[in-house]
Scaffold this active site. Structure first.
Site, PDB file in Angstrom:
ATOM      1  CG  ASN A  34      -0.862   0.196   2.310  1.00  0.00           C
ATOM      2  OD1 ASN A  34      -0.826  -1.435   2.584  1.00  0.00           O
ATOM      3  ND2 ASN A  34      -0.794   0.826   3.290  1.00  0.00           N
ATOM      4  CG  ASP A  35      -0.381   4.200   2.991  1.00  0.00           C
ATOM      5  OD1 ASP A  35      -0.789   3.222   1.878  1.00  0.00           O
ATOM      6  OD2 ASP A  35      -0.521   4.455   3.582  1.00  0.00           O
ATOM      7  CG  PHE A  91       1.476   1.723  10.433  1.00  0.00           C
ATOM      8  CD1 PHE A  91       1.898  -0.142  10.318  1.00  0.00           C
ATOM      9  CD2 PHE A  91       0.388   2.192  10.805  1.00  0.00           C
ATOM     10  CE1 PHE A  91       0.567  -1.000  10.503  1.00  0.00           C
ATOM     11  CE2 PHE A  91      -0.917   1.019  10.910  1.00  0.00           C
ATOM     12  CZ  PHE A  91      -0.447  -0.229  11.049  1.00  0.00           C
ATOM     13  CD  GLU A 217      -5.518   6.064   6.519  1.00  0.00           C
ATOM     14  OE1 GLU A 217      -5.217   5.730   7.690  1.00  0.00           O
ATOM     15  OE2 GLU A 217      -4.884   6.182   5.754  1.00  0.00           O
ATOM     16  CD1 TRP A 325      -7.203   2.931   2.663  1.00  0.00           C
ATOM     17  CD2 TRP A 325      -6.850   0.502   2.903  1.00  0.00           C
ATOM     18  NE1 TRP A 325      -6.874   2.432   3.271  1.00  0.00           N
ATOM     19  CE2 TRP A 325      -5.866   1.112   2.834  1.00  0.00           C
ATOM     20  CE3 TRP A 325      -6.959  -0.473   2.490  1.00  0.00           C
ATOM     21  CZ2 TRP A 325      -4.573   0.592   3.277  1.00  0.00           C
ATOM     22  CZ3 TRP A 325      -5.759  -1.075   2.793  1.00  0.00           C
ATOM     23  CH2 TRP A 325      -4.822  -0.396   3.147  1.00  0.00           C
TER      24      TRP A 325
HETATM   25  C1  FRU Z   1      -3.000   4.490   5.037  1.00  0.00           C
HETATM   26  C2  FRU Z   1      -2.210   4.229   5.957  1.00  0.00           C
HETATM   27  C3  FRU Z   1      -1.638   4.803   7.041  1.00  0.00           C
HETATM   28  C4  FRU Z   1      -0.900   3.570   7.240  1.00  0.00           C
HETATM   29  C5  FRU Z   1      -0.380   2.898   6.781  1.00  0.00           C
HETATM   30  C6  FRU Z   1      -0.510   1.849   7.349  1.00  0.00           C
HETATM   31  O1  FRU Z   1      -3.382   3.307   3.994  1.00  0.00           O
HETATM   32  O2  FRU Z   1      -3.622   3.543   6.416  1.00  0.00           O
HETATM   33  O3  FRU Z   1      -1.964   5.362   7.094  1.00  0.00           O
HETATM   34  O4  FRU Z   1       0.204   4.396   8.320  1.00  0.00           O
HETATM   35  O5  FRU Z   1      -2.196   2.446   5.567  1.00  0.00           O
HETATM   36  O6  FRU Z   1      -0.479  -0.039   6.648  1.00  0.00           O
END
Ligand code: FRU
Length: 519
Positions: A34-35, A91, A217, A325
Site C-alpha cells: 500500500n502507501d 506503518f 492520513e 481501501w
Molecule cells: C494509509 C494507512 C496509513 C498507515 C498505513 C498502514 O493507507 O492507513 O495511515 O500508516 O496505511 O498500512
C-alpha cells in the site's frame, strides 16, 4: 523487469495474472503493497519504500519494502528495508538525508538516510495499542537499516497518531526539521519541530477542514513557486482522507496557504468548509462543498500521495498508491496485489486569482510514436486509434474542439464485439469529464468497484486537452495541462485492446491526436 520475473515462476499456479502486470507502474514482485513511504532521491537514484506485507498478498505484517529507479519508470525491488517484528508493525513515514549530520547517525561527508516511521505497537508491549513516531537509519545509501535504540521519539499516547512526513525548514533565522503527521480520527494534522530528529517539540495543529468524513492520513507540506516565480512561494498541505473522498472511499485533498515555521494557515480560497464538511447543515451543502474542495485526483484510485525529498532543482514529485481501501484487498491480480501511480511532477499556477496545483506524469524522453495526426472532423463515424499492446503502456494525447458535439467518447481497452470498454466522456453541456469503468471487464470482485467518476473540466479557449496513460490495468487521465487528474483501475479481459474516439449528437474537430508508448 516484470515479464522476466513472471517467466521464472512455475506454471502450476493457475490464478496468476501476468496480463495485468503494469509496464511502467511499480508493483511488488509477489506480495502486497500500500502507501508509498520514504520517497527520497539520493546519489542519482529514486528510492521508493512502501507499505508491504512480505508474507502475503493482502494487508498485514506491515513492513517497509524497498525499490529503486534511475528514471521513475523502471524499478528494481530490493529486500525488505524495515521489517515488522514482535513489538511493532512499521506503518507509513518518510526518509530525509541528514546532510548536516544533526542526528549523529552518519557524518557530514557521508550523511545518513534517516527514516521517520510510525510504530504501530503490538499488544503486550510497553506502548501497547498506541501509534508513535520512531527512527531508523542507513549509512550505506538506503539498503541496510538499523532502528534507533531510544524509539519512539514522539508519542501522544494516541491510538491514531501516524504517517510522519519530515522536511528541512529554512528561514532567515536558521534551519530546523519539521514533522507533519496526523491524529487520524480527529481529522487533524499535527506539526512538530526538531534540531536533531530525536527530540521533538509540538508546534501547532490544523483541521478539521474540507473533507473530514473519514480518517486523515499521510499528510505532506511543501513550498512551491507560483507560476515558476521564486519570489512568489506558496505552501501546499496534502491531506489524504479515507473514506469520504470526492469519488468515494480513499482520496487525496490539498490546501494552499502559508507556513511560517510554526503554523499552516490556508488561503480562504482553498477552504470549501473551514470547520470541515461535517459541520455543514445538510447533505446538499456537504455534497457541494465536497466538489469545491481541492482534489489531487478525482478518480477512485489515487491515495496516500506524498512527495520525494531532495529532488534536485526544487522539483516536487509525488507518487500515490493506485488503489482504494473500499476494495483494495480484493483486486483480481496475482501473485502481487496493488501498484503505485506514475510519478507526477507538481507545479503551482494561478488561475482566475486562485492558486492551484497542476500535475503531469513523468514519462521519460524515450517515446515510440505510434500515431501523430490532427485537424480531423469527427462526426458520426468513430475513429480507431492504435490498439493497446500487451506489456506496453500507451500515452494518448488529444486536443479537441467540441463544436456541435453533445458528447465526445474515448473508448479504451475495448473488446472487438463492443461489449467491453472503459469510457472517458466529455459533455460540453455540463463541462464534466467522466471516466466510466462499469463495463471495463472484471468488476464483480467487489460490489463497490463498478463506478463512473467525473470532474468539472471547463474548456480553455474552446479546447479540451487530454493526456491519458493506459497501462494493462489502469487509466490515468490528465486534463487541461494537468489541472484535473482522474485515475481508475480497470481489469479488462485479455484481448480487449481497441481504442476508439467518437462524437455524438454533432461534430467535433480534433486539433491533435497522438499516441505513443514509453520505451
Ligand atoms: C494509509 C494507512 C496509513 C498507515 C498505513 C498502514 O493507507 O492507513 O495511515 O500508516 O496505511 O498500512
Amino acid at each position: 523487469m516484470s515479464s522476466s520475473l513472471d517467466a521464472a515462476r512455475p506454471e502450476t499456479a493457475p490464478a496468476l495474472t501476468p496480463h495485468f502486470r503494469p509496464a511502467i507502474h511499480f508493483t511488488a514482485r509477489d506480495t502486497w503493497l500500500n502507501d508509498p513511504n520514504g520517497l527520497v532521491f539520493h546519489n542519482g537514484l529514486f528510492h521508493l519504500f512502501f507499505q508491504n506485507n512480505p508474507f502475503g498478498s493482502v494487508w498485514g505484517n506491515m513492513s517497509w519494502g524497498h525499490a529503486t529507479s534511475p528514471d521513475l519508470l523502471q524499478w528494481t525491488e530490493h529486500p525488505v528495508a524495515i521489517a515488522s517484528d514482535d513489538t511493532e508493525d512499521i506503518f507509513s513515514g518518510s526518509v530525509v538525508v541528514d546532510h548536516g549530520n544533526t542526528s549523529g547517525f552518519g557524518t557530514v561527508e557521508s550523511p545518513a538516510l534517516v527514516a521517520v516511521y510510525t510504530s504501530a505497537f503490538k499488544a503486550g508491549t510497553v506502548h501497547s495499542g498506541t501509534q508513535a513516531q520512531s527512527l531508523a537509519y542507513s549509512t550505506d545509501g538506503g539498503m541496510m537499516w538499523r532502528k534507533y535504540e531510544q524509539n519512539p521519539v514522539v508519542t501522544r499516547n494516541s491510538e491514531h497518531f501516524r504517517d510522519p512526513k519530515v522536511f528541512r525548514y529554512h528561514s532567515t533565522e536558521g534551519s530546523f526539521w519539521v514533522m507533519v503527521a496526523v491524529e487520524a480520527q480527529q481529522q487533524k494534522v499535527v506539526l512538530y519541530r526538531s534540531e536533531d530528529l530525536k527530540s521533538w517539540e509540538f508546534l501547532s495543529d490544523f483541521g478539521p477542514a474540507n473533507a473530514d468524513a473519514g480518517e486523515w492520513e499521510c499528510p505532506d507540506l511543501f513550498p512551491l513557486a507560483v507560476d515558476g516565480d521564486p519570489k512568489n512561494i506558496t505552501w501546499v498541505l496534502i491531506v489524504n482522507v479515507n473514506p469520504g473522498a470526492v469519488a468515494g472511499g480513499s482520496g487525496g485533498q490539498y490546501f494552499v496557504g502559508h507556513f511560517d515555521g510554526v503554523r499552516f494557515v490556508p488561503d480562504a480560497g482553498s477552504l470549501s468548509a473551514p470547520a470541515g464538511l461535517s459541520s455543514l447543515p445538510n447533505t446538499a451543502a456537504r455534497a457541494e462543498a465536497l466538489q469545491q474542495s481541492l482534489w489531487l485526483d478525482w478518480g477512485r484510485d489515487c491515495y496516500a500521495s506524498v512527495s520525494f525529498s531532495d529532488v534536485p532543482d526544487n522539483r516536487r514529485v509525488i507518487i500515490g498508491w493506485m488503489n482504494n481501501w473500499d476494495y483494495a484487498n480484493q483486486l483480481p491480480t496475482a501473485p502481487w496485489r496493488s501498484s503505485m501511480t506514475l510519478a507526477r511532477e507538481l507545479r503551482l499556477g494561478s488561475f482566475n486569482g486562485n492558486t492551484r496545483l497542476v500535475q503531469y506524469p513523468i514519462l521519460g524522453d524515450q517515446q515510440e510514436q505510434l500515431l501523430h495526426t490532427g485537424n480531423i472532423e469527427l462526426g458520426a463515424d468513430a475513429l480507431r486509434l492504435p490498439d493497446a499492446a500487451p506489456r506496453r503502456a500507451q500515452v494518448i494525447e488529444a486536443e479537441i474542439v467540441p463544436g456541435t458535439s453533445e458528447r465526445i467518447d474515448l473508448r479504451l481497452l475495448a473488446s472487438s464485439d463492443g461489449r467491453q470498454g472503459t469510457v472517458l466522456s466529455y459533455a460540453p453541456g455540463s463541462g464534466r469529464l467522466t471516466l466510466d469503468r462499469t463495463q471495463s471487464g472484471d468488476t464483480t470482485f467487489h460490489g463497490k468497484f463498478a463506478s463512473a467518476e467525473s470532474a468539472p473540466v471547463p474548456l480553455e479557449d474552446g479546447v479540451l486537452m487530454l493526456l491519458i496513460v493506459v497501462d494493462q490495468c489502469s487509466v490515468e487521465v490528465f486534463a487541461q495541462g494537468g489541472k484535473v487528474a482522474l485515475t481508475d483501475l480497470v481489469f479488462p479481459e485479455a484481448g480487449s485492446q481497441e481504442n476508439w474516439l467518437s462524437s455524438h449528437g454533432g461534430n467535433a474537430t480534433v486539433l491533435k491526436l497522438a499516441v505513443s508508448t514509453p520505451a
